[in-house]
Design an enzyme around this catalytic site. Structure first.
Site, PDB file in Angstrom:
ATOM      1  N   HIS A 341       0.768  -1.142  -0.014  1.00  0.00           N
ATOM      2  CA  HIS A 341       0.061   0.159  -0.036  1.00  0.00           C
ATOM      3  C   HIS A 341       0.960   1.267   0.031  1.00  0.00           C
ATOM      4  O   HIS A 341       0.118   2.385  -0.090  1.00  0.00           O
ATOM      5  CB  HIS A 341      -0.890   0.083   1.261  1.00  0.00           C
ATOM      6  CG  HIS A 341      -2.025  -0.712   1.077  1.00  0.00           C
ATOM      7  ND1 HIS A 341      -3.298  -0.108   0.657  1.00  0.00           N
ATOM      8  CD2 HIS A 341      -2.347  -1.882   1.351  1.00  0.00           C
ATOM      9  CE1 HIS A 341      -4.286  -1.395   0.539  1.00  0.00           C
ATOM     10  NE2 HIS A 341      -3.910  -2.091   0.928  1.00  0.00           N
ATOM     11  N   LYS A 534       0.112  14.539   1.678  1.00  0.00           N
ATOM     12  CA  LYS A 534      -1.362  15.046   1.221  1.00  0.00           C
ATOM     13  C   LYS A 534      -1.511  16.346   1.177  1.00  0.00           C
ATOM     14  O   LYS A 534      -2.536  16.727   0.181  1.00  0.00           O
ATOM     15  CB  LYS A 534      -2.452  14.380   2.102  1.00  0.00           C
ATOM     16  CG  LYS A 534      -2.452  12.783   2.118  1.00  0.00           C
ATOM     17  CD  LYS A 534      -3.396  12.255   2.931  1.00  0.00           C
ATOM     18  CE  LYS A 534      -3.472  10.880   2.870  1.00  0.00           C
ATOM     19  NZ  LYS A 534      -4.477  10.124   2.049  1.00  0.00           N
ATOM     20  N   THR A 636      -8.570   6.694  -2.594  1.00  0.00           N
ATOM     21  CA  THR A 636      -9.799   6.193  -3.043  1.00  0.00           C
ATOM     22  C   THR A 636     -10.988   7.069  -2.926  1.00  0.00           C
ATOM     23  O   THR A 636     -11.999   7.047  -3.697  1.00  0.00           O
ATOM     24  CB  THR A 636     -10.462   4.865  -2.228  1.00  0.00           C
ATOM     25  OG1 THR A 636     -10.119   5.146  -0.810  1.00  0.00           O
ATOM     26  CG2 THR A 636      -9.671   3.601  -2.532  1.00  0.00           C
ATOM     27  N   LYS A 640     -14.700   8.187  -5.183  1.00  0.00           N
ATOM     28  CA  LYS A 640     -15.874   8.572  -4.844  1.00  0.00           C
ATOM     29  C   LYS A 640     -16.269   9.878  -5.283  1.00  0.00           C
ATOM     30  O   LYS A 640     -17.488  10.066  -5.546  1.00  0.00           O
ATOM     31  CB  LYS A 640     -15.933   8.569  -3.148  1.00  0.00           C
ATOM     32  CG  LYS A 640     -15.111   7.361  -2.587  1.00  0.00           C
ATOM     33  CD  LYS A 640     -15.249   7.772  -1.004  1.00  0.00           C
ATOM     34  CE  LYS A 640     -14.244   6.549  -0.430  1.00  0.00           C
ATOM     35  NZ  LYS A 640     -13.621   6.930   0.932  1.00  0.00           N
TER      36      LYS A 640
HETATM   37  C1  PLP Z   1     -12.449   7.159   1.366  1.00  0.00           C
HETATM   38  C2  PLP Z   1     -12.104   7.495   2.587  1.00  0.00           C
HETATM   39  C3  PLP Z   1     -10.697   7.649   3.100  1.00  0.00           C
HETATM   40  C4  PLP Z   1      -9.681   7.378   2.059  1.00  0.00           C
HETATM   41  O1  PLP Z   1      -9.525   8.773   1.441  1.00  0.00           O
HETATM   42  P1  PLP Z   1      -8.289   9.208   0.446  1.00  0.00           P
HETATM   43  O2  PLP Z   1      -8.474  10.608  -0.182  1.00  0.00           O
HETATM   44  O3  PLP Z   1      -8.061   8.156  -0.579  1.00  0.00           O
HETATM   45  O4  PLP Z   1      -7.201   9.433   1.415  1.00  0.00           O
HETATM   46  C5  PLP Z   1     -10.345   8.204   4.399  1.00  0.00           C
HETATM   47  N1  PLP Z   1     -11.150   8.282   5.144  1.00  0.00           N
HETATM   48  C6  PLP Z   1     -12.693   7.845   4.861  1.00  0.00           C
HETATM   49  C7  PLP Z   1     -13.530   8.005   5.883  1.00  0.00           C
HETATM   50  C8  PLP Z   1     -13.017   7.630   3.704  1.00  0.00           C
HETATM   51  O5  PLP Z   1     -14.269   7.227   3.327  1.00  0.00           O
END
Ligand code: PLP
Length: 794
Positions: A341, A534, A636, A640
């Site tokens: 990862h 980030k 991820t 979304k």
């Molecule tokens: C999807 C999700 C993440 C991952 O987000 P990234 O932008 O990929 O780091 C982290 N926390 C929650 C609550 C999520 O739903």
């Protein structure tokens, strides 16, 4: 089988009588929970028998985190009864969505890695594949985040409410796991027998949770292990007593570190506890000959935290089943596969040999033997020092868990194309060359059932009204939306839903945080763990610059924007906590300025979690995905947002690259250095942020303001940040990318001024998002790695 609406109401009312007619929401919540449990338990038991008898190959997905989110709504949705229950409850005077709010989400994860595991469970069950989760039932999930004077404060979260939710304690499957002690080899008539003496035993009790697939799917099991005190006597010696107390705490709390190696003894105990309990039950409850293991069982280890599965499976096969080394190794490596990862150095797990050999004496001997045999295998090849280093499991008194995981598994995957390429060509180049064909890519995905159907029912209905409902089964069908990207009525409906989702978000936030936001503004959202790479800092520095520009230039009156943030910092991550403080300080200043507030608004949503994400993502216009290129393995969150019709403002990193490929760069806002440039700078050490500060007056001013304490309401609140950008040489290239980032924001403003075109871009993003459904990811794993077949429907 479930109730009709009338039956539902009847059942509900008869339960209500038992509750003395108590009409409160909490009682209603409890009643539907009970009704759902009764319903699911029946089908689940049947499924478990089906799994037990079928002899079909089963997957076990071992993960130290499962970030499930609330379950009530998702279970109703997958069962296909959400709308019926909503109507029935409506007629009884309740709002289902309000009842859902009463559920405390099980926060058994930190962020992306844990959420991925949860999406995978949903996709496995929904596509009818026999795949089960193995995890830990942490009593305290991820901490609750509060802001006090703008600083993060962590409060413990106890999510477990006995008797609520659907879980079953399986006392009959409880087992004991040894820690510490001494190991000796006794030569006996049948061969060598390993004896583990003076161990401290910990009792492991499984709690099973049903994972309800969507219609046409199956019900699988998430097995969460709880540590309890064993009844076995403690060995002699006082020191153990302390350990014993600590050992019983194994499932006490989740480590709240994301992408940081928390080298804590208790963390190691958790890892072994999880691996050992999972593997012991897989073997103990099997209905096949042990030699058939790889044909009957696949074990996927989610990152290196469960890498001890490799020596633990070896231990079981050698000591408990009496196999010889070669046979045990063959079965182990054909059963286990590993997902990497991260390439962040600080997250590459290493454990001291001293610690491992003390805590897990038998397992450590096996790791040594794996390492010895592997080294013997390539000893004659005259590798140079660097290659030998990269191919060593044990080196300089530490065990490198990632190397152990690669050597001990038959397949290793990265989580996005770019990430896998970096693994193969750089980080694990030598391992990849040594094991040709072992490395492969499986780009992450998200379950469209939670993130679109569940989080955005309005948009889901609009889609179905226009292209039919096939996309629910086969999200690839979303591409039919592309034909609607210039249909006025469709775009107008899309815009109306976006406004509605913004309203809902604001309503939700007002209820919790008392914020006032202009819903006509651009919602620009940056939600994820707070981390250097980030680059939340880059975002807020840009906001500071915008603020100054508005204050200094009476002609600069940009379209209103709301910058929303959300995310937790690991409690020990000082820099990240300073960034939180800075964002909150900027928010207070900007939001209270009578001129600036007409153009800018900053909202930091407290306690970011899955439920907040479900509100925020559908309301977004802009999805901030601005990691330093090469650092975000996949992401991820980006997927979304795309699926909900937000446009990505992002770097060429992780799965962003594949998002840009899928939708076309003209339908996103791409900026910043490429991963090659970043890695070249890192390699050469030639990046000099001081030169940028000298040349760029805007950046210089921003830093000077920070240094003067203009953006902090206490002494030295931004010291750390200034230092990281200057004397620590800006390791995440924030100053380097900032001008290009600002330019990308200007392009956003420009594009937003043409609303129809903008909506068309959003629709094209939705249309191209089907490939990011985790159903696709799971299908690929199943075909290329696990070899599962569909469970027959019952
Ligand atoms: C999807 C999700 C993440 C991952 O987000 P990234 O932008 O990929 O780091 C982290 N926390 C929650 C609550 C999520 O739903």
């Amino acid at each position: 089988m479930f109730y009709s609406k009338e039956q539902f109401k009847e059942e509900f009312n008869s339960q209500l009588v038992k509750e003395n007619g108590d009409k409160t929401e909490s009682t209603a919540y409890k009643i539907i929970g009970d009704m759902l449990r009764k319903q699911v338990m029946h089908d689940w038991e049947i499924q478990q028998t089906v799994h037990q008898q079928s002899g079909d190959k089963q997957l076990y997905y071992i993960s130290i985190e499962f970030l499930l989110g609330r379950l009530l709504g998702q279970n109703l949705l997958n069962l296909g009864f959400y709308e019926m229950a909503e109507e029935a409850l409506g007629e009884l005077g309740y709002k289902l969505s309000e009842l859902e709010e009463l559920e405390q989400e099980p926060g058994l994860g930190n962020g992306g890695l844990g959420r991925l595991a949860a999406c995978f469970l949903d996709s496995l069950a929904s596509t009818g594949l026999p795949g089960h989760g193995c995890g830990i039932r942490y009593r305290g999930g991820l901490f609750t985040q509060h802001f006090i004077k703008g600083f993060q404060v962590e409060l413990p979260t106890d999510w477990i409410k006995e008797g609520q939710g659907i879980e079953v304690r399986r006392e009959e499957l409880a087992l004991e796991i040894p820690f510490y002690g001494e190991v000796s080899m006794n030569v006996e008539q049948e061969g060598v027998r390993t004896v583990h003496e003076n161990a401290v035993w910990v009792k492991a009790v499984p709690y099973d949770m049903p994972i309800v697939g969507a219609k046409g799917g199956t019900i699988n099991t998430l097995r969460l292990w709880q540590a309890e005190t064993s009844e076995r006597p403690l060995p002699y010696g006082l020191g153990y007593l302390v350990h014993e107390l600590e050992t019983a705490k194994i499932s006490d709390r989740l480590y709240p570190d994301d992408a940081l190696d928390s080298g804590k003894l208790l963390r190691l105990k958790q890892q072994y506890f999880l691996c050992s309990a999972s593997i012991r039950t897989i073997l103990a409850t099997r209905n096949f000959e042990i030699e058939e293991l790889p044909e009957k069982v696949a074990i996927q280890i989610n990152d290196t935290h469960p890498a001890l599965a490799v020596p633990e499976l070896m231990r079981a096969l050698l000591d408990d089943y009496g196999l010889d080394w070669d046979q045990a190794w063959d079965l182990t490596t054909r059963t286990i596969s590993y997902t990497n990862h991260t390439i962040l150095e600080e997250a590459m797990e290493k454990w001291e040999s001293r610690l491992l050999s003390q805590l897990l004496p038998r397992v450590y001997l096996i790791i040594e033997e794996i390492d010895r045999r592997f080294k013997a295998e390539w000893a004659s090849k005259n590798f140079d020092e660097h290659t030998a280093h990269k191919l060593s499991i044990i080196e300089g008194g530490v065990v490198k868990m990632a190397v152990l995981a690669v050597v001990g598994s038959h397949k290793v995957n990265g989580v996005a194309k770019l990430h896998t390429e970096i693994l193969k060509k750089r980080e694990m180049k030598e391992l990849n060359e040594y094991f040709p064909g072992k490395f492969h890519n499986k780009t992450n995905g998200i379950t469209h059932r939670r993130w679109l159907l569940g989080a955005n029912p309005e948009l889901s209905s609009l889609i179905t009204e226009n292209i039919g409902s096939e996309w629910i089964q086969e999200p690839d069908h979303l591409k039919e939306l592309a034909y609607l990207a210039d249909s006025r009525p469709f775009l107008e409906s899309f815009q109306a839903i976006k406004r509605l989702k913004k309203d809902q978000l604001i309503h939700h936030l007002e209820r919790e945080h008392n914020v006032i936001v202009d819903t006509a503004s651009i919602f620009d959202i940056h939600i994820k763990r707070i981390h250097g790479y980030k680059r939340q800092l880059m975002n807020i520095l840009h906001v500071q610059q915008l603020y100054k520009r508005i204050k200094n230039d009476a002609n600069y009156r940009p379209y209103p924007r709301t910058f929303l943030f959300g995310g937790k910092a690991a409690p020990s991550y000082h820099f990240a906590k300073q960034v939180i403080k800075l964002i909150n300080t900027v928010a207070t200043r900007v939001n209270n300025d009578p001129v600036a507030r007409r153009h800018l608004h900053v909202v930091f949503v407290e306690d970011y979690n899955v439920s907040h994400a479900e509100y925020m993502i559908p309301a977004a216009d802009i999805s901030e995905q601005i990691s330093t290129a090469s650092k975000e393995a996949s992401g991820t969150g980006n997927m979304k947002f795309m699926m909900n019709g937000a446009l990505t403002l992002g770097t060429y990193d992780g799965a962003n690259v594949e998002i840009f490929d899928a939708v076309g760069e003209e339908n996103a806002f791409v900026f910043g250095m490429s991963s090659e440039e970043v890695m070249r700078f890192e390699h050469d050490g030639t990046y000099n942020p001081m030169a940028i500060i000298e040349q760029d007056a805007g950046i210089r001013e921003t830093l000077e303001e920070l240094a003067r304490g203009e953006w902090s309401d206490g002494p030295h609140n931004s010291d750390f940040i200034v230092r990281q950008l200057t004397s620590e040489r800006d390791p995440y290239f924030i100053l380097k990318d900032l001008p290009d980032y600002a330019a990308a924001h200007e392009r956003v403003l420009d594009a937003y001024s043409r609303p129809v075109e903008w909506a068309g871009m959003c629709v094209k993003n939705m249309a191209a998002s089907g490939v990011f459904s985790s159903d696709r990811t799971i299908r690929q794993y199943s075909e290329d790695v696990w070899g599962l077949s569909k469970v027959p429907a019952n």
